[in-house]
Design an enzyme around this catalytic site. Structure first.
Site, mmCIF file in Angstrom:
data_model
loop_
_atom_site.group_PDB
_atom_site.id
_atom_site.type_symbol
_atom_site.label_atom_id
_atom_site.label_comp_id
_atom_site.label_asym_id
_atom_site.label_seq_id
_atom_site.Cartn_x
_atom_site.Cartn_y
_atom_site.Cartn_z
ATOM 1 C CB SER A 65 -0.868 -0.037 1.266
ATOM 2 O OG SER A 65 -1.474 1.202 1.489
ATOM 3 C CE1 TYR A 125 -4.127 -3.151 5.752
ATOM 4 C CE2 TYR A 125 -3.618 -0.832 5.364
ATOM 5 C CZ TYR A 125 -3.899 -2.094 4.879
ATOM 6 O OH TYR A 125 -3.919 -2.319 3.528
ATOM 7 C CE LYS A 157 -1.541 -4.597 3.426
ATOM 8 N NZ LYS A 157 -1.761 -5.941 2.894
HETATM 9 P P1 NAD Z 1 -11.074 -7.458 1.144
HETATM 10 O O1 NAD Z 1 -11.293 -7.475 2.625
HETATM 11 O O2 NAD Z 1 -12.227 -7.176 0.263
HETATM 12 O O3 NAD Z 1 -10.399 -8.833 0.679
HETATM 13 C C1 NAD Z 1 -9.555 -9.584 1.521
HETATM 14 C C2 NAD Z 1 -10.069 -11.016 1.497
HETATM 15 O O4 NAD Z 1 -9.201 -11.823 2.298
HETATM 16 C C3 NAD Z 1 -11.476 -11.166 2.082
HETATM 17 O O5 NAD Z 1 -12.273 -11.889 1.169
HETATM 18 C C4 NAD Z 1 -11.263 -11.950 3.381
HETATM 19 O O6 NAD Z 1 -12.362 -12.784 3.675
HETATM 20 C C5 NAD Z 1 -9.983 -12.713 3.087
HETATM 21 N N1 NAD Z 1 -9.171 -13.045 4.264
HETATM 22 C C6 NAD Z 1 -8.736 -12.214 5.240
HETATM 23 N N2 NAD Z 1 -7.993 -12.890 6.133
HETATM 24 C C7 NAD Z 1 -7.954 -14.187 5.710
HETATM 25 C C8 NAD Z 1 -7.334 -15.358 6.204
HETATM 26 N N3 NAD Z 1 -6.639 -15.358 7.353
HETATM 27 N N4 NAD Z 1 -7.501 -16.525 5.514
HETATM 28 C C9 NAD Z 1 -8.210 -16.553 4.364
HETATM 29 N N5 NAD Z 1 -8.822 -15.466 3.849
HETATM 30 C C10 NAD Z 1 -8.690 -14.291 4.515
HETATM 31 O O7 NAD Z 1 -9.879 -6.406 0.897
HETATM 32 P P2 NAD Z 1 -9.376 -5.762 -0.468
HETATM 33 O O8 NAD Z 1 -9.768 -4.324 -0.461
HETATM 34 O O9 NAD Z 1 -9.709 -6.613 -1.612
HETATM 35 O O10 NAD Z 1 -7.801 -5.776 -0.178
HETATM 36 C C11 NAD Z 1 -6.988 -6.840 -0.628
HETATM 37 C C12 NAD Z 1 -5.562 -6.588 -0.169
HETATM 38 O O11 NAD Z 1 -5.105 -5.333 -0.665
HETATM 39 C C13 NAD Z 1 -5.363 -6.523 1.347
HETATM 40 O O12 NAD Z 1 -4.137 -7.131 1.649
HETATM 41 C C14 NAD Z 1 -5.319 -5.056 1.620
HETATM 42 O O13 NAD Z 1 -4.597 -4.767 2.795
HETATM 43 C C15 NAD Z 1 -4.601 -4.548 0.386
HETATM 44 N N6 NAD Z 1 -4.869 -3.141 0.086
HETATM 45 C C16 NAD Z 1 -6.148 -2.712 -0.010
HETATM 46 C C17 NAD Z 1 -6.393 -1.367 -0.277
HETATM 47 C C18 NAD Z 1 -7.815 -0.851 -0.344
HETATM 48 O O14 NAD Z 1 -8.001 0.342 -0.183
HETATM 49 N N7 NAD Z 1 -8.822 -1.676 -0.587
HETATM 50 C C19 NAD Z 1 -5.337 -0.487 -0.475
HETATM 51 C C20 NAD Z 1 -4.026 -0.973 -0.383
HETATM 52 C C21 NAD Z 1 -3.793 -2.310 -0.091
HETATM 53 C C1 WQD Z 2 -9.738 9.116 0.995
HETATM 54 C C2 WQD Z 2 -9.954 10.601 1.199
HETATM 55 C C3 WQD Z 2 -10.307 11.220 3.499
HETATM 56 C C4 WQD Z 2 -14.183 9.233 3.988
HETATM 57 C C5 WQD Z 2 -6.980 4.344 3.470
HETATM 58 C C6 WQD Z 2 -5.878 3.657 4.215
HETATM 59 C C7 WQD Z 2 -4.779 3.266 3.291
HETATM 60 C C8 WQD Z 2 -5.304 2.497 2.085
HETATM 61 C C9 WQD Z 2 -6.503 3.118 1.462
HETATM 62 C C10 WQD Z 2 -5.030 0.144 2.415
HETATM 63 C C11 WQD Z 2 -9.225 11.139 2.435
HETATM 64 C C12 WQD Z 2 -11.530 11.522 2.663
HETATM 65 C C13 WQD Z 2 -13.000 9.706 3.461
HETATM 66 C C14 WQD Z 2 -15.200 10.187 4.325
HETATM 67 C C15 WQD Z 2 -13.772 11.964 3.554
HETATM 68 N N1 WQD Z 2 -5.740 1.190 2.448
HETATM 69 N N2 WQD Z 2 -12.790 11.049 3.251
HETATM 70 N N3 WQD Z 2 -14.948 11.509 4.084
HETATM 71 O O1 WQD Z 2 -7.332 7.565 3.914
HETATM 72 O O2 WQD Z 2 -6.393 7.529 1.579
HETATM 73 O O3 WQD Z 2 -6.441 5.469 2.852
HETATM 74 O O4 WQD Z 2 -7.462 3.452 2.470
HETATM 75 O O5 WQD Z 2 -3.860 0.009 2.357
HETATM 76 O O6 WQD Z 2 -3.870 2.516 4.036
HETATM 77 O O7 WQD Z 2 -5.368 4.546 5.202
HETATM 78 O O8 WQD Z 2 -8.582 6.397 2.007
HETATM 79 O O9 WQD Z 2 -10.941 6.301 1.314
HETATM 80 O O10 WQD Z 2 -10.388 6.550 3.782
HETATM 81 O O11 WQD Z 2 -9.996 8.443 2.234
HETATM 82 O O12 WQD Z 2 -13.612 13.168 3.378
HETATM 83 O O13 WQD Z 2 -16.271 9.839 4.847
HETATM 84 O O14 WQD Z 2 -11.339 10.824 1.461
HETATM 85 O O15 WQD Z 2 -10.076 12.245 4.434
HETATM 86 O O16 WQD Z 2 -8.776 12.413 2.112
HETATM 87 P P1 WQD Z 2 -7.153 6.850 2.644
HETATM 88 P P2 WQD Z 2 -10.062 6.853 2.355
#
Ligand code: NAD
Ligand code: WQD
Length: 342
Positions: free
Chosen positions: A125, A150, A154
Site C-alpha cells: 500500500s 495496519y 504492510k
Molecule cells: P477485502 O477485505 O475485500 O479482501 C480480503 C479477502 O481476504 C477477504 O475476502 C477476506 O475474507 C480474506 N481473508 C482475510 N484474512 C484471511 C485469512 N486469514 N484466511 C483466508 N482469507 C482471509 O480487501 P481488499 O480491499 O480486496 O484488499 C486486498 C488486499 O489489498 C489486502 O491485503 C489489503 O490490505 C490490500 N490493500 C487494499 C487497499 C484498499 O483500499 N482496498 C489499499 C491498499 C492495499
Molecule cells: C480518501 C480521502 C479522506 C471518507 C486508506 C488507508 C490506506 C489504504 C486506502 C489500504 C481522504 C476523505 C474519506 C469520508 C472523507 N488502504 N474522506 N470523508 O485515507 O487515503 O487510505 O485506504 O492500504 O492505508 O489509510 O482512504 O478512502 O479513507 O480516504 O472526506 O467519509 O477521502 O479524508 O482524504 P485513505 P479513504
C-alpha cells in the site's frame, strides 16, 4: 494454462483479479475464509467469466491447512496474496488481530513453499510512504514510520518478503504498492462490499447517493491544497487487477531486477475529495449531500504516485480515469440495491 493461487479471491480486489486472470488465460484457484467477503461472489464471477473458480474455504493462519493445501496442489505456479485484514481504524483498536492475521497468513504461505520455486505477488500500500516529502512519490522514497498497526503490517510484510527472497533463491517476489483502489467491474456484478459503515470515501459517496447514508462529511476543508481538501491517487480496481497479471508475467519471464521488487500502482494523478465528489456528480447525474467537517486524525494531506517504473519495467499503465471510476462505482451501488448480496 498455469494455475494461480489467489488468496482473498472473493474479496474486493481479489475478485476483480480473478476475472483478469481468466481474461489473460490463467486458471485462478481461490482460498478465502470469507471473513470479509461473501460466498455469492463465486456466482457473480461465473456470470462474468462463464467459469466457476476452484474455491477452498479456510483460514490461512491455520498452518496445517496451508501446508496440506500446498502439498495437494503441486501445480500452483504463482500466488497473489490479497488475504489480510485492512481497516485502519479497527487496527488501532485491535492491533493483535492485525498482527496475527496479516503475519501468520503470510508466513505460513511462505514456509509452505520453502523448498519449491514460487512466484509471489503481494498487496502492499502507498500507506508505507506516510506523508511523502516529494510528489509524485517514487518507489525509492523512504518508508515512514507507520501511523497504524495496519500500515505497520504492510511495512513489515515487505521486509519479511525482501529478506526471504534475498536468503532463498526459490522465492520470486513483487510487492505492489496500491494507491486508492475504487470503482467496480463494468458488468456491475462485482465491486466493493464494505461491512457496516464504510470508512473509505467512494463507498460512502455511493451509499449516500443511494440513500443509505444521510450525508457525506468531507474530512477537512482547510488543508494546504488548492481547494482545502486532501488529495489522493484513485486507481480503478480493474486497472489494479491487471497490474497483478502484469506482475505474474514479469515473474514468469524472470525479473531482471532480482528476486524482490516493488512497484507503485496508481494513475499518477491526484484528485482532491471535492474533485472526487464533483466527478461523482458528473458521472451519476446526481447532486451529493455533503458537508465540510473537521479533519480526520492521522489523514495524509496529499499523495500521488510516480508510475514511471511500473510503465517501464512492469509494462503496465492505468487506462481508466476518474469518470469510469465514479460511473462504475455508482452502477455497482445501484445493482446492489436491487440485488443485495448479504
Ligand atoms: P477485502 O477485505 O475485500 O479482501 C480480503 C479477502 O481476504 C477477504 O475476502 C477476506 O475474507 C480474506 N481473508 C482475510 N484474512 C484471511 C485469512 N486469514 N484466511 C483466508 N482469507 C482471509 O480487501 P481488499 O480491499 O480486496 O484488499 C486486498 C488486499 O489489498 C489486502 O491485503 C489489503 O490490505 C490490500 N490493500 C487494499 C487497499 C484498499 O483500499 N482496498 C489499499 C491498499 C492495499
Ligand atoms: C480518501 C480521502 C479522506 C471518507 C486508506 C488507508 C490506506 C489504504 C486506502 C489500504 C481522504 C476523505 C474519506 C469520508 C472523507 N488502504 N474522506 N470523508 O485515507 O487515503 O487510505 O485506504 O492500504 O492505508 O489509510 O482512504 O478512502 O479513507 O480516504 O472526506 O467519509 O477521502 O479524508 O482524504 P485513505 P479513504
Amino acid at each position: 494454462m498455469s494455475k494461480i493461487l489467489v488468496t482473498g479471491g472473493t474479496g474486493y480486489i481479489g475478485s476483480h483479479t480473478v476475472v483478469e486472470l481468466y481474461n489473460a488465460g490463467y486458471t485462478p484457484v481461490i482460498v478465502d475464509n470469507l471473513s470479509n467477503s461473501n460466498i455469492r461472489i463465486l456466482d457473480q464471477l461465473e456470470k462474468i467469466t462463464g467459469k466457476r473458480p476452484e474455491f477452498h474455504q479456510f483460514d490461512l493462519c491455520d498452518e496445517a491447512k496451508v501446508f496440506a493445501f500446498v502439498q495437494q496442489h503441486p501445480d500452483i505456479a504463482g500466488i497473489i496474496h490479497f488475504a489480510a485484514s485492512k481497516a485502519v481504524g479497527e487496527s488501532v483498536e485491535q492491533p493483535l488481530k492485525y498482527y496475527h492475521n496479516n503475519f501468520f497468513s503470510l508466513v505460513n504461505l511462505l514456509r509452505a513453499y520453502q523448498d519449491k520455486p514460487i512466484n509471489f505477488v503481494f498487496s502492499s500500500s502507498c500507506t508505507v510512504y506516510g506523508e511523502p516529502d516529494e510528489l509524485p512519490v517514487t518507489e525509492a522514497a523512504p518508508v515512514k514510520k507507520a501511523t497504524s498497526p495496519y500500515g505497520n503490517t504492510k511495512q513489515i510484510a515487505e521486509e519479511i518478503l525482501e529478506e526471504t527472497a534475498n536468503a532463498h533463491g526459490n522465492y520470486h517476489v513483487i510487492a505492489l504498492r496500491y494507491f486508492n483502489p475504487v470503482g467496480a467491474h463494468e458488468s456491475a456484478l462485482i465491486g466493493e462490499l464494505p461491512l457496516g459503515v464504510p470508512q473509505n470515501l467512494l463507498p460512502f459517496i455511493t451509499q449516500t447517493a443511494i440513500g443509505k447514508r444521510e450525508k457525506l462529511t468531507v474530512f477537512g476543508g482547510d488543508y494546504d491544497t488548492p481547494d482545502g481538501s486532501c488529495i489522493r491517487d484513485y486507481i480503478h480496481v480493474v486497472d489494479l487487477a491487471k497490474a497483478h497479471v502484469a506482475a505474474i508475467r514479469l515473474l514468469e519471464k524472470g525479473n531482471p531486477r532480482g528476486n524482490y521488487d516493488v512497484f507503485n500502482v496508481g494513475t499518477g494523478n491526484g484528485y482532491s475529495v471535492l474533485e472526487a465528489i464533483a466527478a461523482f456528480e458528473r458521472a451519476s447525474g446526481q447532486k451529493l449531500n455533503y458537508v465540510i467537517g473537521p479533519r480526520r486524525e492521522g489523514d495524509i494531506i496529499k499523495v500521488w504516485g510516480d508510475v514511471t517504473k511500473s510503465a517501464a519495467e512492469l509494462g503496465w499503465k492505468a487506462e481508466l480515469g476518474i469518470d469510469e471510476m465514479m460511473s462504475s462505482a455508482w452502477a455497482w451501488e445501484q445493482y446492489l440495491s436491487e440485488h443485495p448480496l448479504s
